[in-house]
Design a protein around this motif. Structure first.
Motif, PDB file in Angstrom:
ATOM      1  N   LEU A  39       1.695 -31.514  -7.719  1.00 44.49           N
ATOM      2  CA  LEU A  39       0.808 -30.465  -8.526  1.00 44.49           C
ATOM      3  C   LEU A  39       1.334 -29.156  -8.506  1.00 44.49           C
ATOM      4  O   LEU A  39       1.196 -28.366  -9.658  1.00 44.49           O
ATOM      5  CB  LEU A  39      -0.577 -30.412  -7.934  1.00 44.49           C
ATOM      6  N   GLU A  40       1.958 -28.787  -7.508  1.00 43.08           N
ATOM      7  CA  GLU A  40       2.731 -27.246  -7.565  1.00 43.08           C
ATOM      8  C   GLU A  40       3.862 -27.445  -8.597  1.00 43.08           C
ATOM      9  O   GLU A  40       3.827 -26.563  -9.572  1.00 43.08           O
ATOM     10  CB  GLU A  40       3.131 -26.928  -6.185  1.00 43.08           C
ATOM     11  N   LEU A  41       4.433 -28.452  -8.505  1.00 47.21           N
ATOM     12  CA  LEU A  41       5.533 -28.480  -9.832  1.00 47.21           C
ATOM     13  C   LEU A  41       4.933 -28.647 -11.056  1.00 47.21           C
ATOM     14  O   LEU A  41       5.639 -28.246 -11.797  1.00 47.21           O
ATOM     15  CB  LEU A  41       6.510 -29.866  -9.169  1.00 47.21           C
ATOM     16  N   GLU A  82       7.824 -34.985 -16.680  1.00 48.09           N
ATOM     17  CA  GLU A  82       9.201 -34.351 -16.128  1.00 48.09           C
ATOM     18  C   GLU A  82       8.972 -34.364 -14.531  1.00 48.09           C
ATOM     19  O   GLU A  82      10.074 -34.920 -13.958  1.00 48.09           O
ATOM     20  CB  GLU A  82       9.312 -33.075 -16.600  1.00 48.09           C
ATOM     21  N   VAL A  83       7.947 -33.879 -14.092  1.00 46.19           N
ATOM     22  CA  VAL A  83       7.756 -34.174 -12.603  1.00 46.19           C
ATOM     23  C   VAL A  83       7.572 -35.489 -12.190  1.00 46.19           C
ATOM     24  O   VAL A  83       8.471 -35.968 -10.989  1.00 46.19           O
ATOM     25  CB  VAL A  83       6.157 -33.409 -12.277  1.00 46.19           C
ATOM     26  N   CYS A  84       7.119 -36.449 -12.858  1.00 44.87           N
ATOM     27  CA  CYS A  84       7.332 -38.159 -12.520  1.00 44.87           C
ATOM     28  C   CYS A  84       8.678 -38.515 -12.301  1.00 44.87           C
ATOM     29  O   CYS A  84       8.784 -39.083 -11.645  1.00 44.87           O
ATOM     30  CB  CYS A  84       6.250 -38.833 -13.529  1.00 44.87           C
ATOM     31  N   GLN A  90       8.330 -42.507 -12.505  1.00 44.99           N
ATOM     32  CA  GLN A  90       8.194 -42.891 -14.021  1.00 44.99           C
ATOM     33  C   GLN A  90       6.973 -43.849 -14.305  1.00 44.99           C
ATOM     34  O   GLN A  90       6.146 -44.005 -15.267  1.00 44.99           O
ATOM     35  CB  GLN A  90       9.501 -43.723 -14.597  1.00 44.99           C
ATOM     36  N   TRP A  91       6.638 -44.602 -13.382  1.00 45.95           N
ATOM     37  CA  TRP A  91       5.670 -45.709 -13.695  1.00 45.95           C
ATOM     38  C   TRP A  91       4.263 -44.975 -13.668  1.00 45.95           C
ATOM     39  O   TRP A  91       3.302 -45.175 -14.519  1.00 45.95           O
ATOM     40  CB  TRP A  91       5.388 -46.503 -12.406  1.00 45.95           C
TER      41      TRP A  91
END
Length: 131
Positions: A39-41, A82-84, A90-91
């Motif tokens: 969440l910070e990212l 992007e964070v994922c 990616q899922w």
């Protein structure tokens, strides 16, 4: 060929509406992936974009005056993806992309609540913009 309106109408008819209104519950397996670091990212990605484009300060990125209006928009969604990707999840981005619009809105709201609860952002008090 069926119109776009037909598809939207059909989707709306499938919304799980109960006596308490529309309900969406984020699966625990998804919620557990949304760590404070994740969440910070996400916050960093969203806030940096707006800081660069709109000369905003860190103090302006609370929930009531910023995130409540930007959850799920293109910048938020791109930052989430992007964070994922950076975290090899990616899922999780695919899960988000395939939610119906009404569940997507509620998912984003839950993410915002988690950001407040974990201290990533402040809740803030809604400012009066009529003056």
């Amino acid at each position: 060929m069926k119109s776009a309106f037909y598809h939207i109408r059909e989707e709306a008819l499938q919304m799980p509406i109960t006596d308490k209104g529309y309900e969406y519950q984020m699966p625990d397996g998804i919620r557990n992936q949304l760590t404070k670091g994740f969440l910070e990212l996400l916050h960093l990605g969203v806030s940096n974009w707006y800081k660069n484009k709109h000369d905003m300060t860190d103090e302006e990125f609370d929930y009531m005056n910023f995130y409540v209006y930007t959850e799920g928009n293109g910048i938020w969604s791109d930052s989430f993806e992007e964070v994922c990707s950076n975290m090899n999840k990616q899922w999780l981005a695919e899960y988000f992309k395939h939610l119906p619009w009404y569940e997507s809105d509620l998912f984003c709201g839950e993410v915002g609540e988690m950001m407040i609860k974990l201290g990533v952002i402040k809740e803030g008090e809604q400012r009066d913009i009529s003056e």
